[in-house]
Enzyme design. Structure first.
Site, PDB file in Angstrom:
ATOM      1  N   ASP A  32       0.847  -1.187   0.000  1.00  0.00           N
ATOM      2  CA  ASP A  32       0.000   0.000   0.000  1.00  0.00           C
ATOM      3  C   ASP A  32       0.893   1.251   0.000  1.00  0.00           C
ATOM      4  O   ASP A  32       1.895   1.319   0.715  1.00  0.00           O
ATOM      5  CB  ASP A  32      -0.918  -0.004   1.235  1.00  0.00           C
ATOM      6  CG  ASP A  32      -2.059   0.985   1.095  1.00  0.00           C
ATOM      7  OD1 ASP A  32      -3.216   0.551   0.983  1.00  0.00           O
ATOM      8  OD2 ASP A  32      -1.791   2.215   1.087  1.00  0.00           O
ATOM      9  N   ILE A  33       0.514   2.240  -0.790  1.00  0.00           N
ATOM     10  CA  ILE A  33       1.319   3.459  -0.939  1.00  0.00           C
ATOM     11  C   ILE A  33       1.287   4.327   0.325  1.00  0.00           C
ATOM     12  O   ILE A  33       2.170   5.163   0.531  1.00  0.00           O
ATOM     13  CB  ILE A  33       0.819   4.246  -2.183  1.00  0.00           C
ATOM     14  CG1 ILE A  33       1.899   5.125  -2.768  1.00  0.00           C
ATOM     15  CG2 ILE A  33      -0.454   5.030  -1.877  1.00  0.00           C
ATOM     16  CD1 ILE A  33       1.559   5.675  -4.136  1.00  0.00           C
ATOM     17  N   ASN A  89     -12.953  -2.814   2.700  1.00  0.00           N
ATOM     18  CA  ASN A  89     -13.874  -1.687   2.816  1.00  0.00           C
ATOM     19  C   ASN A  89     -14.843  -1.742   1.643  1.00  0.00           C
ATOM     20  O   ASN A  89     -14.426  -1.895   0.499  1.00  0.00           O
ATOM     21  CB  ASN A  89     -13.101  -0.361   2.791  1.00  0.00           C
ATOM     22  CG  ASN A  89     -12.181  -0.207   3.996  1.00  0.00           C
ATOM     23  OD1 ASN A  89     -12.537  -0.579   5.109  1.00  0.00           O
ATOM     24  ND2 ASN A  89     -10.982   0.322   3.782  1.00  0.00           N
ATOM     25  N   GLY A  95     -15.181   3.747   3.774  1.00  0.00           N
ATOM     26  CA  GLY A  95     -13.896   4.311   3.371  1.00  0.00           C
ATOM     27  C   GLY A  95     -13.304   3.710   2.109  1.00  0.00           C
ATOM     28  O   GLY A  95     -12.115   3.884   1.841  1.00  0.00           O
ATOM     29  N   GLN A  96     -14.125   3.018   1.298  1.00  0.00           N
ATOM     30  CA  GLN A  96     -13.566   2.495   0.041  1.00  0.00           C
ATOM     31  C   GLN A  96     -13.271   3.656  -0.906  1.00  0.00           C
ATOM     32  O   GLN A  96     -14.148   4.492  -1.161  1.00  0.00           O
ATOM     33  CB  GLN A  96     -14.533   1.507  -0.630  1.00  0.00           C
ATOM     34  CG  GLN A  96     -13.920   0.872  -1.883  1.00  0.00           C
ATOM     35  CD  GLN A  96     -14.794  -0.206  -2.532  1.00  0.00           C
ATOM     36  OE1 GLN A  96     -15.937  -0.423  -2.125  1.00  0.00           O
ATOM     37  NE2 GLN A  96     -14.254  -0.857  -3.541  1.00  0.00           N
ATOM     38  N   HIS A 102     -10.369  -5.202  -3.108  1.00  0.00           N
ATOM     39  CA  HIS A 102      -9.040  -5.503  -2.583  1.00  0.00           C
ATOM     40  C   HIS A 102      -9.125  -5.842  -1.112  1.00  0.00           C
ATOM     41  O   HIS A 102      -9.958  -5.290  -0.385  1.00  0.00           O
ATOM     42  CB  HIS A 102      -8.073  -4.322  -2.797  1.00  0.00           C
ATOM     43  CG  HIS A 102      -8.617  -3.004  -2.325  1.00  0.00           C
ATOM     44  ND1 HIS A 102      -9.520  -2.268  -3.062  1.00  0.00           N
ATOM     45  CD2 HIS A 102      -8.407  -2.299  -1.190  1.00  0.00           C
ATOM     46  CE1 HIS A 102      -9.834  -1.159  -2.401  1.00  0.00           C
ATOM     47  NE2 HIS A 102      -9.176  -1.164  -1.247  1.00  0.00           N
ATOM     48  N   HIS A 104      -7.038  -5.622   2.320  1.00  0.00           N
ATOM     49  CA  HIS A 104      -5.875  -5.058   3.014  1.00  0.00           C
ATOM     50  C   HIS A 104      -5.335  -6.126   3.961  1.00  0.00           C
ATOM     51  O   HIS A 104      -6.100  -6.679   4.768  1.00  0.00           O
ATOM     52  CB  HIS A 104      -6.281  -3.856   3.887  1.00  0.00           C
ATOM     53  CG  HIS A 104      -6.810  -2.665   3.147  1.00  0.00           C
ATOM     54  ND1 HIS A 104      -6.048  -1.537   2.906  1.00  0.00           N
ATOM     55  CD2 HIS A 104      -8.032  -2.418   2.611  1.00  0.00           C
ATOM     56  CE1 HIS A 104      -6.780  -0.637   2.265  1.00  0.00           C
ATOM     57  NE2 HIS A 104      -7.981  -1.145   2.074  1.00  0.00           N
TER      58      HIS A 104
HETATM   59  P1  AMP Z   1      -9.656   1.596   0.214  1.00  0.00           P
HETATM   60  O1  AMP Z   1      -9.691   2.941   0.891  1.00  0.00           O
HETATM   61  O2  AMP Z   1     -10.101   0.442   1.085  1.00  0.00           O
HETATM   62  O3  AMP Z   1     -10.386   1.620  -1.111  1.00  0.00           O
HETATM   63  O4  AMP Z   1      -8.131   1.289  -0.062  1.00  0.00           O
HETATM   64  C1  AMP Z   1      -7.431   1.828  -1.134  1.00  0.00           C
HETATM   65  C2  AMP Z   1      -5.986   1.756  -0.760  1.00  0.00           C
HETATM   66  O5  AMP Z   1      -5.216   1.902  -1.936  1.00  0.00           O
HETATM   67  C3  AMP Z   1      -5.536   2.834   0.211  1.00  0.00           C
HETATM   68  O6  AMP Z   1      -5.012   2.242   1.400  1.00  0.00           O
HETATM   69  C4  AMP Z   1      -4.456   3.599  -0.559  1.00  0.00           C
HETATM   70  O7  AMP Z   1      -3.380   4.011   0.242  1.00  0.00           O
HETATM   71  C5  AMP Z   1      -4.034   2.557  -1.594  1.00  0.00           C
HETATM   72  N1  AMP Z   1      -3.480   3.102  -2.837  1.00  0.00           N
HETATM   73  C6  AMP Z   1      -3.981   4.124  -3.594  1.00  0.00           C
HETATM   74  N2  AMP Z   1      -3.218   4.311  -4.683  1.00  0.00           N
HETATM   75  C7  AMP Z   1      -2.218   3.384  -4.612  1.00  0.00           C
HETATM   76  C8  AMP Z   1      -1.105   3.077  -5.448  1.00  0.00           C
HETATM   77  N3  AMP Z   1      -0.860   3.749  -6.594  1.00  0.00           N
HETATM   78  N4  AMP Z   1      -0.272   2.062  -5.068  1.00  0.00           N
HETATM   79  C9  AMP Z   1      -0.498   1.399  -3.918  1.00  0.00           C
HETATM   80  N5  AMP Z   1      -1.547   1.626  -3.099  1.00  0.00           N
HETATM   81  C10 AMP Z   1      -2.379   2.615  -3.438  1.00  0.00           C
END
Ligand code: AMP
Ligand code: ZN
Length: 116
Positions: A32-33, A89, A95-96, A102, A104
């Site tokens: 995760d970024i 989520n 919070g999606q 995906h 986590h």
């Molecule tokens: P959610 O909020 O459950 O939809 O999770 C989306 C997740 O994607 C968040 O934890 C972000 O930090 C992660 N995210 C967004 N863009 C990227 C990216 N380019 N590479 C890796 N993770 C990312």
């Protein structure tokens, strides 16, 4: 199968860079970024499924595989003994932010319950 506009489809296809930890024909995992724990991986199917709410019966095995790979990654990272958390989520209230289903995988610290 994949959505050309989707961030995670682009990561799965190698179009957008990510720290990929694991990949096979069906599943991809990457860091995760914006990590929320010492270990924070995302585990996705290559198939574009927007959210849990969009899941149909034919995709059960795909999601089962995503969860099993997440558990395998947790074990291989040494997280299983202390414990770890898988989070999905679904929708804005939860919070999606990325509409490609995906999981986590969070580990390496304690987690409170109930979650925030
Ligand atoms: P959610 O909020 O459950 O939809 O999770 C989306 C997740 O994607 C968040 O934890 C972000 O930090 C992660 N995210 C967004 N863009 C990227 C990216 N380019 N590479 C890796 N993770 C990312
Ligand atoms: Zn996608």
């Amino acid at each position: 199968m994949s959505d050309p506009q989707c961030l995670f489809c682009k990561i799965a296809g190698g179009e957008i860079p990510a720290k990929v930890i694991y990949q096979d024909d069906d599943v991809v995992s990457f860091e995760d970024i914006n990590p929320q724990a010492p270990v924070h991986l995302l585990v996705i199917s290559r198939t574009h499924i927007p959210s849990l709410d969009a899941l149909d019966e034919a995709q059960e095995s795909t999601v089962g595989r995503v969860v099993r790979i997440a558990a395998e990654l947790a074990r291989s990272r040494g997280l299983a003994a202390d414990g770890y958390r898988l989070v999905v989520n679904c929708g804005p209230g939860a919070g999606q932010t990325v509409y490609h289903l995906h999981v986590h995988l969070l580990g390496g610290r304690g987690f409170s319950w109930p979650p925030g």
